[in-house]
Design a protein around this motif. Structure first.
Motif, PDB file in Angstrom:
ATOM      1  N   ARG A   1       0.877  -1.136   0.062  1.00  0.00           N
ATOM      2  CA  ARG A   1       0.017  -0.011  -0.137  1.00  0.00           C
ATOM      3  C   ARG A   1       0.990   1.038   0.044  1.00  0.00           C
ATOM      4  O   ARG A   1       1.553   1.428   0.882  1.00  0.00           O
ATOM      5  N   PRO A   2       0.957   1.925  -0.895  1.00  0.00           N
ATOM      6  CA  PRO A   2       1.836   3.144  -1.341  1.00  0.00           C
ATOM      7  C   PRO A   2       1.474   4.118   0.064  1.00  0.00           C
ATOM      8  O   PRO A   2       0.167   4.482   0.304  1.00  0.00           O
ATOM      9  N   ALA A   3       2.419   4.554   0.781  1.00  0.00           N
ATOM     10  CA  ALA A   3       2.157   5.469   1.908  1.00  0.00           C
ATOM     11  C   ALA A   3       2.029   6.788   1.538  1.00  0.00           C
ATOM     12  O   ALA A   3       0.873   7.491   1.622  1.00  0.00           O
ATOM     13  N   ARG A   4       2.976   7.543   0.895  1.00  0.00           N
ATOM     14  CA  ARG A   4       2.846   8.879   0.558  1.00  0.00           C
ATOM     15  C   ARG A   4       2.998   8.776  -1.055  1.00  0.00           C
ATOM     16  O   ARG A   4       3.606   9.626  -1.653  1.00  0.00           O
ATOM     17  N   GLY A   5       2.116   8.167  -1.657  1.00  0.00           N
ATOM     18  CA  GLY A   5       2.015   7.939  -3.189  1.00  0.00           C
ATOM     19  C   GLY A   5       3.268   7.114  -3.615  1.00  0.00           C
ATOM     20  O   GLY A   5       4.194   6.859  -2.968  1.00  0.00           O
ATOM     21  N   VAL A   6       3.102   6.806  -5.147  1.00  0.00           N
ATOM     22  CA  VAL A   6       3.997   6.401  -5.772  1.00  0.00           C
ATOM     23  C   VAL A   6       4.748   7.248  -6.540  1.00  0.00           C
ATOM     24  O   VAL A   6       4.842   8.172  -7.003  1.00  0.00           O
ATOM     25  N   HIS A   7       6.265   6.850  -6.285  1.00  0.00           N
ATOM     26  CA  HIS A   7       7.347   7.767  -6.670  1.00  0.00           C
ATOM     27  C   HIS A   7       8.083   6.831  -7.742  1.00  0.00           C
ATOM     28  O   HIS A   7       8.005   5.760  -7.631  1.00  0.00           O
ATOM     29  N   GLY A   8       8.892   7.633  -8.755  1.00  0.00           N
ATOM     30  CA  GLY A   8       9.797   6.806  -9.559  1.00  0.00           C
ATOM     31  C   GLY A   8      10.893   7.710 -10.069  1.00  0.00           C
ATOM     32  O   GLY A   8      10.927   8.912 -10.071  1.00  0.00           O
ATOM     33  N   ILE A   9      12.049   6.815 -10.449  1.00  0.00           N
ATOM     34  CA  ILE A   9      13.041   7.509 -11.058  1.00  0.00           C
ATOM     35  C   ILE A   9      13.483   6.682 -12.583  1.00  0.00           C
ATOM     36  O   ILE A   9      13.336   5.639 -12.569  1.00  0.00           O
ATOM     37  N   TRP A  10      13.808   7.650 -13.437  1.00  0.00           N
ATOM     38  CA  TRP A  10      14.391   7.129 -14.652  1.00  0.00           C
ATOM     39  C   TRP A  10      15.908   7.284 -14.651  1.00  0.00           C
ATOM     40  O   TRP A  10      16.411   8.292 -14.542  1.00  0.00           O
ATOM     41  N   TYR A  11      16.793   6.214 -14.911  1.00  0.00           N
ATOM     42  CA  TYR A  11      18.100   6.271 -14.827  1.00  0.00           C
ATOM     43  C   TYR A  11      18.349   5.844 -16.464  1.00  0.00           C
ATOM     44  O   TYR A  11      17.663   5.187 -17.040  1.00  0.00           O
ATOM     45  N   PHE A  12      19.692   6.565 -16.789  1.00  0.00           N
ATOM     46  CA  PHE A  12      20.246   6.198 -18.051  1.00  0.00           C
ATOM     47  C   PHE A  12      21.352   5.252 -17.773  1.00  0.00           C
ATOM     48  O   PHE A  12      22.327   5.578 -16.937  1.00  0.00           O
ATOM     49  N   GLY A  13      21.463   4.473 -18.520  1.00  0.00           N
ATOM     50  CA  GLY A  13      22.587   3.485 -18.418  1.00  0.00           C
ATOM     51  C   GLY A  13      22.593   2.300 -17.745  1.00  0.00           C
ATOM     52  O   GLY A  13      22.938   1.260 -17.882  1.00  0.00           O
ATOM     53  N   GLN A  14      22.120   2.552 -16.428  1.00  0.00           N
ATOM     54  CA  GLN A  14      22.201   1.561 -15.274  1.00  0.00           C
ATOM     55  C   GLN A  14      20.974   1.938 -14.416  1.00  0.00           C
ATOM     56  O   GLN A  14      20.538   2.795 -14.082  1.00  0.00           O
ATOM     57  N   PRO A  15      20.428   0.737 -13.796  1.00  0.00           N
ATOM     58  CA  PRO A  15      19.424   0.930 -13.194  1.00  0.00           C
ATOM     59  C   PRO A  15      19.643   0.824 -11.859  1.00  0.00           C
ATOM     60  O   PRO A  15      18.776   1.305 -10.808  1.00  0.00           O
ATOM     61  N   TYR A  16      20.825   0.914 -11.034  1.00  0.00           N
ATOM     62  CA  TYR A  16      20.957   0.619  -9.704  1.00  0.00           C
ATOM     63  C   TYR A  16      21.520   2.181  -9.033  1.00  0.00           C
ATOM     64  O   TYR A  16      22.629   2.593  -9.704  1.00  0.00           O
ATOM     65  N   PRO A  17      21.026   2.716  -8.159  1.00  0.00           N
ATOM     66  CA  PRO A  17      21.250   3.780  -7.810  1.00  0.00           C
ATOM     67  C   PRO A  17      22.812   4.101  -7.024  1.00  0.00           C
ATOM     68  O   PRO A  17      23.462   5.169  -7.127  1.00  0.00           O
ATOM     69  N   GLN A  18      23.243   2.966  -6.509  1.00  0.00           N
ATOM     70  CA  GLN A  18      24.270   2.728  -5.906  1.00  0.00           C
ATOM     71  C   GLN A  18      25.536   2.914  -6.858  1.00  0.00           C
ATOM     72  O   GLN A  18      26.835   3.527  -6.473  1.00  0.00           O
ATOM     73  N   LEU A  19      25.228   2.823  -8.412  1.00  0.00           N
ATOM     74  CA  LEU A  19      26.207   3.026  -9.432  1.00  0.00           C
ATOM     75  C   LEU A  19      26.382   4.235  -9.777  1.00  0.00           C
ATOM     76  O   LEU A  19      26.944   4.836 -10.670  1.00  0.00           O
ATOM     77  N   PHE A  20      25.303   5.258  -9.283  1.00  0.00           N
ATOM     78  CA  PHE A  20      25.245   6.508  -9.501  1.00  0.00           C
ATOM     79  C   PHE A  20      24.887   7.036 -11.103  1.00  0.00           C
ATOM     80  O   PHE A  20      25.580   7.625 -11.616  1.00  0.00           O
ATOM     81  N   PRO A  21      24.130   6.094 -11.615  1.00  0.00           N
ATOM     82  CA  PRO A  21      23.780   6.475 -13.048  1.00  0.00           C
ATOM     83  C   PRO A  21      23.301   8.037 -13.263  1.00  0.00           C
ATOM     84  O   PRO A  21      22.687   8.501 -12.320  1.00  0.00           O
ATOM     85  N   PRO A  22      23.343   8.495 -14.562  1.00  0.00           N
ATOM     86  CA  PRO A  22      22.731   9.851 -14.615  1.00  0.00           C
ATOM     87  C   PRO A  22      21.314   9.483 -14.396  1.00  0.00           C
ATOM     88  O   PRO A  22      20.328   8.789 -14.969  1.00  0.00           O
ATOM     89  N   VAL A  23      20.700  10.685 -13.877  1.00  0.00           N
ATOM     90  CA  VAL A  23      19.195  10.653 -13.558  1.00  0.00           C
ATOM     91  C   VAL A  23      18.523  11.299 -14.641  1.00  0.00           C
ATOM     92  O   VAL A  23      18.918  12.579 -15.156  1.00  0.00           O
ATOM     93  N   VAL A  24      17.682  10.867 -15.245  1.00  0.00           N
ATOM     94  CA  VAL A  24      16.831  11.382 -16.433  1.00  0.00           C
ATOM     95  C   VAL A  24      15.713  12.056 -15.907  1.00  0.00           C
ATOM     96  O   VAL A  24      15.185  13.282 -16.241  1.00  0.00           O
ATOM     97  N   PHE A  25      14.894  11.501 -14.854  1.00  0.00           N
ATOM     98  CA  PHE A  25      13.855  12.116 -14.243  1.00  0.00           C
ATOM     99  C   PHE A  25      13.699  11.574 -13.127  1.00  0.00           C
ATOM    100  O   PHE A  25      13.828  10.428 -12.737  1.00  0.00           O
ATOM    101  N   LYS A  26      13.142  12.378 -11.967  1.00  0.00           N
ATOM    102  CA  LYS A  26      13.016  11.997 -10.597  1.00  0.00           C
ATOM    103  C   LYS A  26      11.697  12.622 -10.108  1.00  0.00           C
ATOM    104  O   LYS A  26      11.672  13.791 -10.114  1.00  0.00           O
ATOM    105  N   SER A  27      10.628  11.853  -9.664  1.00  0.00           N
ATOM    106  CA  SER A  27       9.421  12.470  -9.389  1.00  0.00           C
ATOM    107  C   SER A  27       9.390  13.152  -8.110  1.00  0.00           C
ATOM    108  O   SER A  27       8.728  14.378  -7.796  1.00  0.00           O
ATOM    109  N   LEU A  28      10.354  12.878  -7.109  1.00  0.00           N
ATOM    110  CA  LEU A  28      10.394  13.612  -5.818  1.00  0.00           C
ATOM    111  C   LEU A  28      10.888  14.873  -5.801  1.00  0.00           C
ATOM    112  O   LEU A  28      10.614  15.853  -5.290  1.00  0.00           O
ATOM    113  N   THR A  29      12.129  15.029  -6.668  1.00  0.00           N
ATOM    114  CA  THR A  29      12.812  16.295  -6.908  1.00  0.00           C
ATOM    115  C   THR A  29      12.991  16.527  -8.247  1.00  0.00           C
ATOM    116  O   THR A  29      12.643  15.761  -9.350  1.00  0.00           O
ATOM    117  N   ASP A  30      13.197  17.763  -8.519  1.00  0.00           N
ATOM    118  CA  ASP A  30      13.733  18.096 -10.146  1.00  0.00           C
ATOM    119  C   ASP A  30      15.035  17.933 -10.290  1.00  0.00           C
ATOM    120  O   ASP A  30      15.585  18.319 -11.512  1.00  0.00           O
TER     121      ASP A  30
END
Ligand SMILES: *[C@@H]1O[C@H](CO)[C@@H](O)[C@H](O)[C@H]1NC(C)=O
Ligand SMILES: *[C@@H]1O[C@H](CO)[C@@H](O)[C@H](O)[C@H]1NC(C)=O
Ligand SMILES: *[C@@H]1O[C@H](CO)[C@@H](O)[C@H](O)[C@H]1NC(C)=O
Ligand SMILES: *[C@@H]1O[C@H](CO)[C@@H](O)[C@H](O)[C@H]1NC(C)=O
Ligand SMILES: *[C@@H]1O[C@H](CO)[C@@H](O)[C@H](O)[C@H]1NC(C)=O
Ligand SMILES: *[C@@H]1O[C@H](CO)[C@@H](O)[C@H](O)[C@H]1NC(C)=O
Ligand SMILES: *[C@@H]1O[C@H](CO)[C@@H](O)[C@H](O)[C@H]1NC(C)=O
Ligand SMILES: *[C@@H]1O[C@H](CO)[C@@H](O)[C@H](O)[C@H]1NC(C)=O
Ligand SMILES: *[C@@H]1O[C@H](CO)[C@@H](O)[C@H](O)[C@H]1NC(C)=O
Length: 631
Positions: free
Chosen positions: A50-79
């Motif tokens: 059950r989403p608590a504070r709504g559903v958020h998402g991130i689009w990455y370029f090149g890699q799906p894993y945040p720990q590898l710090f791929p370039p962020v294409v879009f992030k719904s929480l911040t700009d």
């Protein structure tokens, strides 16, 4: 509209995969540079969450894993997005609706790559979907070209452009099509895996001349300045459509020649020069040169250049002419024939251009002039006058040659007019001249005495010589004493001539006044005066360098020319007639004339010869011969 269609497979996938972390994005998607792209996206998460504070998402370029710090294409929480995507991305979908559809605008080729989505449902429920959408940013439209374009076969070329930017709809135009015969265009819209492609197909029948021509597809976005073009060069395969060779040519024997051949085909043909059936040279090229040195007449003929590629074969021929002077002719061997035989003399040669063949007899034209390789000189019933040197002369503009043969005609003997008896100081001198081949043998016969005088019988004074085919013989009858009997018959001398082919005789009659009573002196050589006479005769002969036959010859000056008398009893008319019958015997006349000048009468007197019984008796009988003395 296309979005709805795209959804149908998507919904199926989702229903199949419900209750799990799942995403659907097109595996491949493309877009034109400077335009935009919408990456359709739907995702699922386990239903228990059950989403608590709504559903958020991130689009990455090149890699799906945040720990590898791929370039962020879009992030719904911040700009906060990567530099290269700043101001270019927008989430079109509603994440609460599990719609992660993303718009990327103002695309550059650097934006080509894999795009991954990460959902953040709240708390620890964060998930990077491993599936990705791979974006290709194109700077040119694509053209679908068949692997092989063959002339005269209908051809379809399709130009594709992605149509995944909702605000901008591309248009396709074919360019450089002015030269195409009856081009047809048809556009199409293809949707596949939730992405769209616009296409335009060009249909025409290419010809060999279209090989290497340029053809292009241009994409524009109306009301923008964006233009994309792809230019291709047509590779139209065609069989040899022309084989160029030299025009037929002429060369001189011994010179050099180069024959060229050029073939127009695609691909390059196997090109070959053939002489008749024989292949002389080949290559894989558009042209070939056949060089030949020291050309011979055998190299004259048809030369064919053959061009062959896998699409067809073609050939062109030329005729090479080899000029040469006529060859030394081949003629028959020299021959000896019998009068009346028919002959065919052959003269063979070769030359180019066709030589003329001329038969000459002793330098004079004989027969007709012919052109070709063979000339036959027919001689029907050959006559003695046709004895001679026959030369065949062959010539063309490049030279001449000749060969000769000798024809010798054998014939029966014939008397010449010089045959006569002449009164000389001490008697009568009889000369008998005849022509024939082989040279005639001459003998005298004295019918009154029944005596035959010839060269083997050396009891008698007989002189002969032969000059070519002319034989001359002489006897001298010597007067013995003073004759008072004037009723006696004239001296009779018969001349016999013969050779292999015939015999003749003629009476050399001397009718004479009585005081010229003749005596035949027969006997062996005796007396100093006679010997001296012989020596003189031999010397004379040596000086004259004349052929002698038998006894020596001596020139005798006719002692009383005014009194000479020639009587051919068969008469001269007869002789001429015979001569004429032998076939225009005109040259005999000249021969005779010549002979007359050259005649050298050899005469020996045989004095003190012993009388022969019979002869003596006759002499007593009142013949003209008062005495015949024998050894
Ligand atoms: C997701 O959002 C886009 C943009 O609003 C829309 O066109 C599309 O139909 C949505 N997809 C689904 C599955 O509803
Ligand atoms: C382009 O602009 C014209 C007006 O300037 C408009 O009528 C036309 O519909 C536009 N075309 C497109 C494809 O947007
Ligand atoms: C054949 O043509 C070529 C090129 O035109 C030329 O060089 C060559 O001399 C020609 N050969 C003959 C035999 O004419
Ligand atoms: C002949 O072929 C050669 C290559 O094989 C090429 O370089 C040359 O230009 C050709 N010549 C002509 C006259 O086509
Ligand atoms: C040349 O082509 C003709 C037909 O076009 C064919 O009959 C001939 O045999 C060919 N000659 C050679 C030498 O290939
Ligand atoms: C000359 O030669 C030809 C051919 O060799 C032959 O037919 C002919 O009979 C010959 N002529 C004579 C006179 O020998
Ligand atoms: C023909 O005869 C002449 C002399 O009369 C001679 O020189 C020549 O060599 C002869 N020719 C042949 C072919 O026998
Ligand atoms: C001539 O003489 C020969 C012998 O020498 C003899 O046999 C012949 O009968 C003679 N003829 C005449 C006609 O006397
Ligand atoms: C010459 O005559 C005699 C007889 O008279 C004869 O036997 C001989 O063969 C003759 N010789 C020639 C060369 O004719």
């Amino acid at each position: 509209m296309w979005c709805l269609e795209r959804l149908i497979p998507l919904l199926l996938i989702i229903s199949d995969a419900n209750s799990q972390w799942n995403i659907w994005v097109p595996r491949d998607i493309s877009a034109m540079a400077n335009s935009c792209v919408v990456i359709p996206c739907s995702f699922m998460y386990p239903p228990g969450i059950r989403p608590a504070r709504g559903v958020h998402g991130i689009w990455y370029f090149g890699q799906p894993y945040p720990q590898l710090f791929p370039p962020v294409v879009f992030k719904s929480l911040t700009d906060v997005v990567h530099e290269s995507f700043k101001g270019r991305t927008k989430l079109l979908g509603d994440l609460n609706q599990r719609n992660c559809t993303l718009l990327i605008g103002n695309l550059g080729t650097e934006h080509s790559g894999r795009y991954y989505f990460r959902a953040d449902i709240g708390g620890a429920n964060k998930y990077s979907y491993p599936d990705f959408a791979e974006l290709k940013v194109l700077v040119q439209p694509n053209i679908d070209i068949p692997e092989e374009i063959v002339s005269d076969n209908s051809l379809e070329l399709t130009c594709y452009v992605p149509d995944n930017c909702p605000d901008m709809t591309p248009e396709i135009q074919w360019i450089y099509t002015d030269y195409l015969p009856d081009p047809e265009f048809s556009s199409d819209f293809i949707e596949e895996s939730n992405t769209a492609v616009l296409s335009n197909t060009l249909r025409f029948t290419p010809r060999p001349m279209h090989n290497s021509q340029l053809l292009g597809c241009r994409v524009i976005y109306p009301n923008t300045t964006l233009v994309y073009e792809r230019i291709i060069s047509l590779d139209v395969k065609y069989p040899p459509r022309s084989v160029w060779v030299n025009v037929s040519s002429e060369v001189m024997e011994g010179s050099s020649v180069t024959l060229h051949c050029e073939v127009d085909s695609n691909p390059s043909p196997r090109i070959a020069w053939l002489f008749g059936e024989q292949e002389l040279l080949w290559d894989t090229a558009t042209n070939i040169s056949l060089s030949m040195d020291d050309i011979t007449p055998e190299q004259e003929g048809v030369y064919t250049c053959v061009g062959d590629n896998s699409f067809g074969i073609m050939n062109t021929s030329l005729y090479l002419t080899v000029k040469y002077p006529p060859r030394e002719p081949i003629v028959n061997d020299s021959i000896t024939v019998v009068e009346g035989t028919s002959l065919a003399l052959h003269c063979n040669t070769m030359g180019n251009p066709t030589p003329t063949l001329t038969w000459l007899k002793d330098g004079e034209l004989a027969g007709s002039i012919t052109a070709g390789q063979l000339s036959v000189l027919d001689i029907l019933e050959v006559t003695p006058q046709q004895t001679g040197q026959y030369r065949c002369l062959v010539e063309n503009e490049h030279g001449r040659a000749s060969a000769s043969l000798n024809i010798t005609v054998e014939y029966a003997p014939v008397f010449l007019e010089e045959s006569k008896c002449t009164v000389v100081r001490e008697g009568v001198q009889c000369v008998c001249v005849a022509v024939g081949n082989p040279e005639p043998t001459i003998e005298f016969y004295l019918p009154d005495l029944n005596i035959t005088i010839n060269e083997t019988d050396n009891r008698f004074n007989f002189y002969t010589h032969s000059d070519g085919h002319t034989s001359t013989a002489m006897i001298k009858l010597r007067e013995k004493g003073e004759r008072t009997d004037n009723s006696g018959p004239a001296v009779n001398v018969l001349c016999n001539i013969y050779n292999t082919y015939g015999k003749e005789n003629v009476l050399l009659e001397l009718q004479q006044e009585k005081k010229y009573m003749m005596a035949v002196i027969v006997g062996t050589i005796g007396g100093v005066a006679v010997i001296a006479f012989i020596i003189a005769a031999v010397r004379y002969v040596g000086q004259n360098n004349k052929k002698e036959n038998g006894n020596p010859r001596q020139e005798v000056v006719l002692e009383n020319p005014a009194l000479y008398y020639s009587a051919v009893k068969k008469d001269k008319q007869n002789l001429r007639k015979k001569v004429r019958e032998d076939g225009d015997f005109q040259p005999v006349g000249s021969m005779a004339g010549k002979e007359k000048q050259e005649l050298n009468y050899a005469a020996l007197e045989f004095i003190g010869a012993r009388p022969s019984g019979g002869a003596s008796g006759r002499g007593d009988d009142g013949s003209n011969y008062t005495e015949i003395k024998a050894k």
